[in-house]
Write a protein that holds these residues in place. Sequence first.
Motif, PDB file in Angstrom:
ATOM      1  N   THR A 143       0.828  -1.205   0.000  1.00  0.00           N
ATOM      2  CA  THR A 143       0.000   0.000   0.000  1.00  0.00           C
ATOM      3  C   THR A 143       0.863   1.255   0.000  1.00  0.00           C
ATOM      4  OG1 THR A 143      -1.812  -1.117   1.164  1.00  0.00           O
ATOM      5  CG2 THR A 143      -1.771   1.284   1.275  1.00  0.00           C
ATOM      6  N   GLN A 144       1.935   1.235   0.786  1.00  0.00           N
ATOM      7  CA  GLN A 144       2.803   2.404   0.907  1.00  0.00           C
ATOM      8  C   GLN A 144       3.699   2.606  -0.310  1.00  0.00           C
ATOM      9  OE1 GLN A 144       4.964   1.646   4.537  1.00  0.00           O
ATOM     10  NE2 GLN A 144       3.359   2.502   5.841  1.00  0.00           N
ATOM     11  N   LYS A 145       4.237   1.496  -0.853  1.00  0.00           N
ATOM     12  CA  LYS A 145       5.287   1.607  -1.865  1.00  0.00           C
ATOM     13  C   LYS A 145       4.918   1.043  -3.231  1.00  0.00           C
ATOM     14  CE  LYS A 145       9.463   0.870  -0.379  1.00  0.00           C
ATOM     15  NZ  LYS A 145      10.680   0.220   0.158  1.00  0.00           N
ATOM     16  N   GLY A 146       3.856   0.238  -3.285  1.00  0.00           N
ATOM     17  CA  GLY A 146       3.520  -0.438  -4.533  1.00  0.00           C
ATOM     18  C   GLY A 146       4.279  -1.748  -4.660  1.00  0.00           C
ATOM     19  N   PHE A 147       3.849  -2.577  -5.598  1.00  0.00           N
ATOM     20  CA  PHE A 147       4.445  -3.903  -5.770  1.00  0.00           C
ATOM     21  C   PHE A 147       5.912  -3.828  -6.181  1.00  0.00           C
ATOM     22  CE2 PHE A 147       5.560  -7.408  -8.661  1.00  0.00           C
ATOM     23  CZ  PHE A 147       5.405  -8.488  -7.801  1.00  0.00           C
ATOM     24  N   ALA A 148       6.210  -3.037  -7.198  1.00  0.00           N
ATOM     25  CA  ALA A 148       7.555  -3.010  -7.775  1.00  0.00           C
ATOM     26  C   ALA A 148       8.615  -2.544  -6.784  1.00  0.00           C
ATOM     27  CB  ALA A 148       7.573  -2.128  -9.019  1.00  0.00           C
ATOM     28  N   GLU A 149       8.267  -1.574  -5.939  1.00  0.00           N
ATOM     29  CA  GLU A 149       9.252  -0.982  -5.029  1.00  0.00           C
ATOM     30  C   GLU A 149       9.385  -1.728  -3.701  1.00  0.00           C
ATOM     31  OE1 GLU A 149      11.305   1.479  -5.870  1.00  0.00           O
ATOM     32  OE2 GLU A 149      10.380   1.369  -7.859  1.00  0.00           O
ATOM     33  N   VAL A 156      -6.537   4.338  -0.863  1.00  0.00           N
ATOM     34  CA  VAL A 156      -5.601   3.583  -0.016  1.00  0.00           C
ATOM     35  C   VAL A 156      -4.970   2.430  -0.787  1.00  0.00           C
ATOM     36  CG1 VAL A 156      -5.377   2.174   2.062  1.00  0.00           C
ATOM     37  CG2 VAL A 156      -6.849   4.197   2.082  1.00  0.00           C
ATOM     38  N   HIS A 157      -5.795   1.630  -1.463  1.00  0.00           N
ATOM     39  CA  HIS A 157      -5.314   0.448  -2.187  1.00  0.00           C
ATOM     40  C   HIS A 157      -5.237   0.777  -3.679  1.00  0.00           C
ATOM     41  CE1 HIS A 157      -5.837  -1.764   1.516  1.00  0.00           C
ATOM     42  NE2 HIS A 157      -7.099  -1.384   1.577  1.00  0.00           N
ATOM     43  N   ARG A 158      -4.166   1.436  -4.074  1.00  0.00           N
ATOM     44  CA  ARG A 158      -4.077   1.992  -5.418  1.00  0.00           C
ATOM     45  C   ARG A 158      -3.939   0.933  -6.513  1.00  0.00           C
ATOM     46  NH1 ARG A 158      -3.033   7.489  -5.053  1.00  0.00           N
ATOM     47  NH2 ARG A 158      -3.235   7.535  -7.312  1.00  0.00           N
ATOM     48  N   ASP A 159      -3.440  -0.253  -6.177  1.00  0.00           N
ATOM     49  CA  ASP A 159      -3.289  -1.305  -7.182  1.00  0.00           C
ATOM     50  C   ASP A 159      -4.581  -2.084  -7.416  1.00  0.00           C
ATOM     51  OD1 ASP A 159      -0.648  -0.673  -7.490  1.00  0.00           O
ATOM     52  OD2 ASP A 159       0.104  -2.253  -6.183  1.00  0.00           O
ATOM     53  N   LEU A 160      -5.548  -1.926  -6.524  1.00  0.00           N
ATOM     54  CA  LEU A 160      -6.750  -2.756  -6.587  1.00  0.00           C
ATOM     55  C   LEU A 160      -7.590  -2.548  -7.850  1.00  0.00           C
ATOM     56  CD1 LEU A 160      -8.468  -4.902  -5.244  1.00  0.00           C
ATOM     57  CD2 LEU A 160      -9.557  -3.120  -3.861  1.00  0.00           C
ATOM     58  N   PRO A 161      -7.822  -1.310  -8.319  1.00  0.00           N
ATOM     59  CA  PRO A 161      -8.631  -1.152  -9.539  1.00  0.00           C
ATOM     60  C   PRO A 161      -8.073  -1.923 -10.736  1.00  0.00           C
ATOM     61  CG  PRO A 161      -8.414   0.948  -8.432  1.00  0.00           C
ATOM     62  CD  PRO A 161      -7.487  -0.001  -7.729  1.00  0.00           C
ATOM     63  N   MET A 162      -6.767  -1.817 -10.976  1.00  0.00           N
ATOM     64  CA  MET A 162      -6.163  -2.530 -12.097  1.00  0.00           C
ATOM     65  C   MET A 162      -6.223  -4.035 -11.881  1.00  0.00           C
ATOM     66  SD  MET A 162      -4.839  -2.084 -15.061  1.00  0.00           S
ATOM     67  CE  MET A 162      -4.275  -0.375 -15.112  1.00  0.00           C
ATOM     68  N   PHE A 163      -6.029  -4.470 -10.635  1.00  0.00           N
ATOM     69  CA  PHE A 163      -6.091  -5.898 -10.331  1.00  0.00           C
ATOM     70  C   PHE A 163      -7.492  -6.444 -10.614  1.00  0.00           C
ATOM     71  CE2 PHE A 163      -6.705  -9.559  -7.548  1.00  0.00           C
ATOM     72  CZ  PHE A 163      -5.564 -10.303  -7.811  1.00  0.00           C
ATOM     73  N   ILE A 164      -8.517  -5.684 -10.245  1.00  0.00           N
ATOM     74  CA  ILE A 164      -9.899  -6.109 -10.480  1.00  0.00           C
ATOM     75  C   ILE A 164     -10.145  -6.319 -11.969  1.00  0.00           C
ATOM     76  CG2 ILE A 164     -12.308  -5.338 -10.417  1.00  0.00           C
ATOM     77  CD1 ILE A 164     -11.623  -3.939  -7.748  1.00  0.00           C
ATOM     78  N   VAL A 165      -9.742  -5.337 -12.766  1.00  0.00           N
ATOM     79  CA  VAL A 165      -9.993  -5.401 -14.210  1.00  0.00           C
ATOM     80  C   VAL A 165      -9.218  -6.542 -14.859  1.00  0.00           C
ATOM     81  CG1 VAL A 165      -9.745  -4.169 -16.399  1.00  0.00           C
ATOM     82  CG2 VAL A 165     -10.582  -2.965 -14.375  1.00  0.00           C
ATOM     83  N   THR A 166      -7.934  -6.677 -14.538  1.00  0.00           N
ATOM     84  CA  THR A 166      -7.126  -7.736 -15.153  1.00  0.00           C
ATOM     85  C   THR A 166      -7.605  -9.120 -14.718  1.00  0.00           C
ATOM     86  OG1 THR A 166      -5.478  -7.502 -13.378  1.00  0.00           O
ATOM     87  CG2 THR A 166      -5.073  -6.311 -15.427  1.00  0.00           C
ATOM     88  N   THR A 167      -8.062  -9.241 -13.475  1.00  0.00           N
ATOM     89  CA  THR A 167      -8.578 -10.528 -12.997  1.00  0.00           C
ATOM     90  C   THR A 167      -9.852 -10.910 -13.734  1.00  0.00           C
ATOM     91  OG1 THR A 167      -7.633 -10.194 -10.788  1.00  0.00           O
ATOM     92  CG2 THR A 167      -9.407 -11.806 -10.977  1.00  0.00           C
ATOM     93  N   LYS A 188       7.176 -13.174  -4.101  1.00  0.00           N
ATOM     94  CA  LYS A 188       6.502 -11.904  -3.825  1.00  0.00           C
ATOM     95  C   LYS A 188       5.227 -11.798  -4.645  1.00  0.00           C
ATOM     96  CE  LYS A 188       7.998  -7.924  -5.493  1.00  0.00           C
ATOM     97  NZ  LYS A 188       8.709  -6.635  -5.735  1.00  0.00           N
ATOM     98  N   GLN A 189       5.258 -12.301  -5.875  1.00  0.00           N
ATOM     99  CA  GLN A 189       4.083 -12.243  -6.742  1.00  0.00           C
ATOM    100  C   GLN A 189       2.921 -13.033  -6.156  1.00  0.00           C
ATOM    101  OE1 GLN A 189       3.800 -10.466  -9.884  1.00  0.00           O
ATOM    102  NE2 GLN A 189       1.676 -10.870  -9.311  1.00  0.00           N
ATOM    103  N   LYS A 190       3.222 -14.228  -5.619  1.00  0.00           N
ATOM    104  CA  LYS A 190       2.166 -15.047  -5.024  1.00  0.00           C
ATOM    105  C   LYS A 190       1.557 -14.345  -3.815  1.00  0.00           C
ATOM    106  CE  LYS A 190       1.181 -19.557  -2.969  1.00  0.00           C
ATOM    107  NZ  LYS A 190       1.737 -20.871  -2.543  1.00  0.00           N
ATOM    108  N   LEU A 191       2.404 -13.749  -2.999  1.00  0.00           N
ATOM    109  CA  LEU A 191       1.933 -13.022  -1.821  1.00  0.00           C
ATOM    110  C   LEU A 191       1.072 -11.831  -2.233  1.00  0.00           C
ATOM    111  CD1 LEU A 191       1.928 -12.518   1.211  1.00  0.00           C
ATOM    112  CD2 LEU A 191       4.198 -11.496   1.005  1.00  0.00           C
ATOM    113  N   TYR A 192       1.534 -11.117  -3.237  1.00  0.00           N
ATOM    114  CA  TYR A 192       0.786  -9.963  -3.751  1.00  0.00           C
ATOM    115  C   TYR A 192      -0.584 -10.391  -4.275  1.00  0.00           C
ATOM    116  CZ  TYR A 192      -0.395  -6.061  -6.863  1.00  0.00           C
ATOM    117  OH  TYR A 192      -1.037  -5.034  -7.505  1.00  0.00           O
ATOM    118  N   ASP A 193      -0.606 -11.478  -5.050  1.00  0.00           N
ATOM    119  CA  ASP A 193      -1.867 -11.957  -5.622  1.00  0.00           C
ATOM    120  C   ASP A 193      -2.857 -12.354  -4.532  1.00  0.00           C
ATOM    121  OD1 ASP A 193      -0.922 -11.537  -8.162  1.00  0.00           O
ATOM    122  OD2 ASP A 193      -0.436 -13.638  -8.557  1.00  0.00           O
TER     123      ASP A 193
END
Length: 209
Positions: free
Chosen positions: A26-32, A103-114, A56-61
Amino acid sequence: MAKLTNIKKDTSTEEKIKEAARKLFTQKGFAETKTREIAEEAGINLALLNYYFRSKQKLYDLIMEDNMRSFRQGISELFGNTEYGVYEKIEKLANYYIDEFIVHRDLPMFIVTTIYSSGGDTLSASEDDQVAKSRKIFVNQIKELVSQKKIKPVHPAHIISNLIGLIIFPFMISPLLKKRVQINEKEFVELMKERRQLIPVWIKAMLEN
């Protein structure tokens, strides 16, 4: 010393890792975010983190799936609430999910791609049944307003797709939006907060005769 492969997985440790990862993503994003940082935040060593979550990818997912499950549950509960009318539901949905996406900035893109990668099959049978029941309540409320000639004769799918698009899309294009209109992150967040009040107004203007 016992090998990690012989250690029984502890759900409390697993949750501790997920909470640490959720905070850092949430603070830094996945890549960082680095796996070592997640381990340090959780108070464990890196080997133990890798034992619980292989990458890390599995944890993120997994974390994004948890967030998405909460997202779906929130929509289902709101759409299925018979105490609220159509406009109240639109207002509450806009307020709640814009705050969530800030707060959860990656969630919108994750929803669409999923949704795209799964062909739309993102729910279990029981979840799908519950969402369908809740959606039917909301759709019937819209149809009732149409039959009473309180709103224009518009298909409920237009209302739902417009509502979701107005909420999610600006977050998905936030890097482009900030660059093109020359605003910083703080200004972008303020714009999104303004949309909490504007979206219900726009939807109402679209619907009313």
